[in-house]
Structures are given as structure tokens and as C-alpha cells.
Design a protein around this motif. Structure first.
Motif, PDB file in Angstrom:
ATOM      1  N   GLY A 146      -1.868   9.966   6.719  1.00 27.22           N
ATOM      2  CA  GLY A 146      -2.728   9.399   7.744  1.00 27.22           C
ATOM      3  C   GLY A 146      -1.925   8.633   8.775  1.00 27.22           C
ATOM      4  O   GLY A 146      -0.778   8.231   8.528  1.00 27.22           O
ATOM      5  N   PHE A 147      -2.527   8.389   9.945  1.00 30.36           N
ATOM      6  CA  PHE A 147      -1.777   7.785  11.042  1.00 30.36           C
ATOM      7  C   PHE A 147      -1.333   6.363  10.709  1.00 30.36           C
ATOM      8  O   PHE A 147      -0.187   5.979  10.990  1.00 30.36           O
ATOM      9  CB  PHE A 147      -2.629   7.789  12.315  1.00 30.36           C
ATOM     10  N   GLU A 148      -2.193   5.579  10.097  1.00 30.26           N
ATOM     11  CA  GLU A 148      -1.831   4.201   9.753  1.00 30.26           C
ATOM     12  C   GLU A 148      -0.633   4.192   8.798  1.00 30.26           C
ATOM     13  O   GLU A 148       0.325   3.422   8.980  1.00 30.26           O
ATOM     14  CB  GLU A 148      -3.020   3.478   9.125  1.00 30.26           C
ATOM     15  N   GLU A 149      -0.677   5.087   7.791  1.00 25.38           N
ATOM     16  CA  GLU A 149       0.432   5.179   6.841  1.00 25.38           C
ATOM     17  C   GLU A 149       1.697   5.679   7.533  1.00 25.38           C
ATOM     18  O   GLU A 149       2.801   5.149   7.304  1.00 25.38           O
ATOM     19  CB  GLU A 149       0.055   6.138   5.706  1.00 25.38           C
ATOM     20  N   GLY A 150       1.555   6.684   8.402  1.00 22.64           N
ATOM     21  CA  GLY A 150       2.708   7.244   9.077  1.00 22.64           C
ATOM     22  C   GLY A 150       3.388   6.260  10.008  1.00 22.64           C
ATOM     23  O   GLY A 150       4.622   6.180  10.062  1.00 22.64           O
ATOM     24  N   ILE A 151       2.594   5.473  10.738  1.00 21.30           N
ATOM     25  CA  ILE A 151       3.171   4.467  11.643  1.00 21.30           C
ATOM     26  C   ILE A 151       3.888   3.389  10.840  1.00 21.30           C
ATOM     27  O   ILE A 151       4.985   2.936  11.204  1.00 21.30           O
ATOM     28  CB  ILE A 151       2.076   3.845  12.532  1.00 21.30           C
ATOM     29  N   ALA A 152       3.290   2.975   9.719  1.00 22.13           N
ATOM     30  CA  ALA A 152       3.932   1.962   8.876  1.00 22.13           C
ATOM     31  C   ALA A 152       5.268   2.474   8.345  1.00 22.13           C
ATOM     32  O   ALA A 152       6.275   1.747   8.341  1.00 22.13           O
ATOM     33  CB  ALA A 152       3.009   1.571   7.726  1.00 22.13           C
ATOM     34  N   LYS A 153       5.309   3.731   7.900  1.00 16.60           N
ATOM     35  CA  LYS A 153       6.556   4.320   7.409  1.00 16.60           C
ATOM     36  C   LYS A 153       7.600   4.393   8.524  1.00 16.60           C
ATOM     37  O   LYS A 153       8.785   4.109   8.301  1.00 16.60           O
ATOM     38  CB  LYS A 153       6.299   5.735   6.870  1.00 16.60           C
ATOM     39  N   THR A 154       7.149   4.761   9.702  1.00 15.71           N
ATOM     40  CA  THR A 154       8.073   4.926  10.825  1.00 15.71           C
ATOM     41  C   THR A 154       8.665   3.587  11.243  1.00 15.71           C
ATOM     42  O   THR A 154       9.889   3.448  11.406  1.00 15.71           O
ATOM     43  CB  THR A 154       7.352   5.590  12.010  1.00 15.71           C
ATOM     44  N   ILE A 155       7.810   2.591  11.432  1.00 17.35           N
ATOM     45  CA  ILE A 155       8.307   1.266  11.799  1.00 17.35           C
ATOM     46  C   ILE A 155       9.240   0.728  10.717  1.00 17.35           C
ATOM     47  O   ILE A 155      10.312   0.184  11.011  1.00 17.35           O
ATOM     48  CB  ILE A 155       7.140   0.294  12.047  1.00 17.35           C
ATOM     49  N   GLY A 156       8.863   0.916   9.461  1.00 16.11           N
ATOM     50  CA  GLY A 156       9.704   0.455   8.365  1.00 16.11           C
ATOM     51  C   GLY A 156      11.076   1.101   8.385  1.00 16.11           C
ATOM     52  O   GLY A 156      12.093   0.436   8.128  1.00 16.11           O
ATOM     53  N   TRP A 157      11.130   2.377   8.720  1.00 16.41           N
ATOM     54  CA  TRP A 157      12.423   3.071   8.756  1.00 16.41           C
ATOM     55  C   TRP A 157      13.308   2.498   9.865  1.00 16.41           C
ATOM     56  O   TRP A 157      14.502   2.258   9.653  1.00 16.41           O
ATOM     57  CB  TRP A 157      12.219   4.568   8.973  1.00 16.41           C
ATOM     58  N   TYR A 158      12.742   2.250  11.042  1.00 16.46           N
ATOM     59  CA  TYR A 158      13.543   1.699  12.136  1.00 16.46           C
ATOM     60  C   TYR A 158      13.963   0.257  11.860  1.00 16.46           C
ATOM     61  O   TYR A 158      15.055  -0.160  12.246  1.00 16.46           O
ATOM     62  CB  TYR A 158      12.789   1.819  13.469  1.00 16.46           C
ATOM     63  N   LEU A 159      13.135  -0.496  11.166  1.00 20.87           N
ATOM     64  CA  LEU A 159      13.530  -1.850  10.772  1.00 20.87           C
ATOM     65  C   LEU A 159      14.695  -1.814   9.791  1.00 20.87           C
ATOM     66  O   LEU A 159      15.608  -2.652   9.855  1.00 20.87           O
ATOM     67  CB  LEU A 159      12.346  -2.584  10.132  1.00 20.87           C
ATOM     68  N   ASP A 160      14.697  -0.842   8.902  1.00 19.76           N
ATOM     69  CA  ASP A 160      15.719  -0.765   7.861  1.00 19.76           C
ATOM     70  C   ASP A 160      16.982  -0.031   8.298  1.00 19.76           C
ATOM     71  O   ASP A 160      17.990  -0.048   7.572  1.00 19.76           O
ATOM     72  CB  ASP A 160      15.149  -0.053   6.616  1.00 19.76           C
ATOM     73  N   ASN A 161      16.957   0.590   9.472  1.00 22.87           N
ATOM     74  CA  ASN A 161      18.083   1.439   9.879  1.00 22.87           C
ATOM     75  C   ASN A 161      18.540   1.127  11.298  1.00 22.87           C
ATOM     76  O   ASN A 161      18.818   2.030  12.098  1.00 22.87           O
ATOM     77  CB  ASN A 161      17.695   2.916   9.758  1.00 22.87           C
TER      78      ASN A 161
END
Length: 350
Positions: A329-344
Motif C-alpha cells: 500500500g502507498f502508506e507502507e511504501g512511502i514509509a519504507k522509501t523514506i526509511g531507506w533514504y534516512l538509513d542510506n
């Protein structure tokens, strides 16, 4: 059939996510990645699979037809998944030549190599899968039905015109020479490893560095957003269940206008800083680190030339014929995406 696969553009955004997905889903399959490592290609994107059994990387150009033929023969490959493309519309407006060279001539080079190797003599069981875009269909009005596979091609930018041309070449090689091909047209992808020039990664990285987020025109241009791993699942379905010569749309059923999407990103980023005070020390230039809202970083700029108003994908054929459904879902996908950029940050900061 057992897949022995060439993935072109496999060090780019969608390509590397597909490779990660495929190696996890089909660890015994052989994958050869061919990538020219231009600005948006990064070999580090493949670090997680670099040392796995059956994985090989070749630094090269898809326009080098003899190289492609050699790769197909040396590794006895039977599948091509073709991601390699110039894909940024703004770049196609200022410099269209590279788009013709890669997207049109490069696709033709691959088709020639596949025909030479796979159709010679008695031939071998094979599949050439071409990854295309919803932009070949043109632009929709606010109440128009979504693009189905039968929608007339009406490309409006040098980028989309070059992809439309490549789609037609793939079709022609099936009908003229009997090459076993499929094509998928996808909506806008988002997720990890996305070079920060497209809207979502650009917005995230600028929010974290204190830069402005440019919004074209009135911000009401609408796109259908698809999480990149779902795109990989869609291609999996096409490869294993799709019919040769057919076209399949892969979409997220998830339309957002640009301004509303940026509002979601800004709100999510503000919330991330509120819940994790440590982010302020890691990203001191971000608006929340200075007691401001990320929404303060939005600026409106002159609209892009020939800016299509709305894209939307009708993926009913892919759902009905192949059983494909979006799982993220979009909410889950955006959270995953933001989390990846925060961690990388070390990946995107340079």
C-alpha cells in the motif's frame, strides 16, 4: 523453463530492485547484469547480490551488439529483461539525442542480438521482455478512463516518443521474425535506490538537506504510483504466465497529484523527526532540525514544456490474465522509501 537471464540496466533503480527480487525468489537462476554505469547506474546498488552464486556483472553498452551476442552465447542465456533506458523527461527536452541512442538504437541492438542467437538453426526456447512506460499513451483529462493496453500511442516528450519507438520495434520483431517477446507498460515507480532526480527521491533528499522542493506549475499534474518491488512482481507474472506478443500494463491504482504527494512526504518527514530526535543531529539542515515544517521548503516553478496532465494505468488485463495484484500500500511504501533514504545517506549524499 529455468531462467538464465540477461538484465540490462540492472544497476539502475528499477533494474537493481528487480535483480534483488529475482535472486530472492529464484536463487538457483543465473543472472547477468549488463550496465553502462552512466550517471543513474551504480554498481553499489548490487552489493547485496554481487557474491551470490549465479550472478555476473558486465560493464558495457547495449548498443554493442557483438558484446550482447557474446554474453548470450557464453552464458547460454534464454531470457532478456530490458530495463536499460534514458528516462528523465527534463533531460530528454534539453538533450534528446541520448534518448534516441539508448532507447531506440539500444533496444534494436538487443533485438538483433537476440534474433541472431536465439532464432539461429533450430532455435531455443526464450523470452525477450521489454520494460516500457505509461507515458507512451500520452496525457489524460481528469475524468478520462485509465490507459488500457489498447489505448492509442500519443507520446508528448522526446523521452516518451523514444520509448514508443522501442515498443514498436519489439512488436515488429515478434510479428516479422517470430521472436518470443512481451512488453509491460508501468506507472511511476518509487522506492529504494532511486537516483534523486525524480520527484519522490528528489523531494526526500532536499527535505533532508534543507533545499527547496520545486513544484511545476500549479502542482496538479497527476501520476499513478507503484512501489518498485510490486513492479518486479508484475514482471515475474508476465515472464511466467504472459503470452508471447502481448502487452501488459502494471500499475499501482494509486493516483496522486504532485502537490498532494509532496504534502504526504512533508508530513511523514516532520513526523519522523518528531519521533526520532537523533535525526536532527544527522540532518542538521533539515527544516525540522531548525524548528520549522518541511512544508516551508515547497516552491512553485515554471511548468515544464509539454507537461502531461495525468497518467493512470488500467491493469485489469494483468490482474485477470496473470493474477497480479499490488501488495504494498502507498502508506507502507512511502514509509519504507523514506526509511531507506534516512538509513542510506552515504548512498545519495555524493
Amino acid at each position: 523453463m529455468t531462467r538464465k537471464m540477461l538484465v540490462t540496466g540492472g544497476a539502475g533503480f528499477i533494474g537493481c530492485n528487480f535483480v534483488h527480487y529475482w535472486k530472492k525468489a529464484y536463487p538457483a537462476d543465473e543472472i547477468v547484469v549488463l550496465d553502462a554505469l552512466t550517471y543513474a547506474g551504480n554498481r553499489a546498488n548490487l552489493a547485496a547480490v554481487e557474491n551470490t552464486e549465479g550472478f555476473h556483472f558486465v560493464h558495457g553498452d547495449i548498443n554493442d551488439t557483438p558484446l550482447v551476442e557474446q554474453i548470450l552465447r557464453d552464458h547460454q542465456l534464454n531470457t532478456i529483461v530490458h530495463f536499460a533506458a534514458e528516462s528523465h523527461v527534463d533531460r530528454s527536452i534539453t538533450g534528446p539525442d541520448a534518448f534516441i541512442e539508448t532507447n531506440v538504437l539500444g533496444t534494436h541492438s538487443l533485438l538483433k542480438a537476440a534474433r541472431s542467437v536465439w532464432l539461429a538453426g533450430d532455435g531455443i526456447d526464450h523470452r525477450f521482455h521489454h520494460v516500457s512506460t505509461d507515458e507512451v499513451y500520452g496525457s489524460l483529462g481528469p475524468t478520462d478512463p485509465a490507459f488500457a493496453e489498447t489505448h492509442q500511442y500519443q507520446p508528448n516528450s522526446p523521452y516518451s516518443a523514444s520509448k514508443a519507438a522501442s515498443d514498436h520495434l519489439v512488436r515488429a520483431y515478434h510479428h516479422t521474425y517470430g521472436l518470443n517477446v512481451t512488453t509491460s507498460n508501468c506507472s511511476n515507480n518509487y522506492g529504494p535506490y532511486h537516483f534523486p532526480e525524480k520527484l519522490i527521491p528528489l523531494a526526500i533528499t532536499r527535505l533532508l538537506t534543507g533545499g527547496t522542493i520545486p513544484v511545476y506549475g500549479d502542482g496538479k499534474n497527476i501520476r499513478d504510483w507503484l512501489y518498485v518491488e510490486d513492479h518486479a512482481r508484475g514482471i515475474d507474472a508476465v515472464l511466467n504466465k504472459g503470452v508471447a506478443g502481448e502487452v501488459y500494463n502494471i500499475g499501482g491504482h494509486n493516483e496522486w497529484d504532485n502537490l498532494a504527494l509532496i504534502d504526504v512526504l512533508c508530513t511523514a518527514m516532520d513526523n519522523a523527526f518528531d519521533s526520532d530526535p537523533g535525526l536532527s543531529s544527522r540532518f542538521p539542515n533539515a527544516a525540522p532540525s531548525q524548528g520549522k515544517s518541511c512544508h516551508d521548503q515547497i516552491v512553485f516553478v515554471e511548468d515544464r514544456a509539454g507537461h502531461d496532465r495525468r497518467y493512470a494505468i488500467d491493469a485489469e488485463k494483468t490482474r485477470k490474465d496473470l493474477g497480479f495484484r499490488v501488495t504494498v500500500g502507498f502508506e507502507e511504501g512511502i514509509a519504507k522509501t523514506i526509511g531507506w533514504y534516512l538509513d542510506n545517506a552515504e548512498w545519495w549524499s555524493p
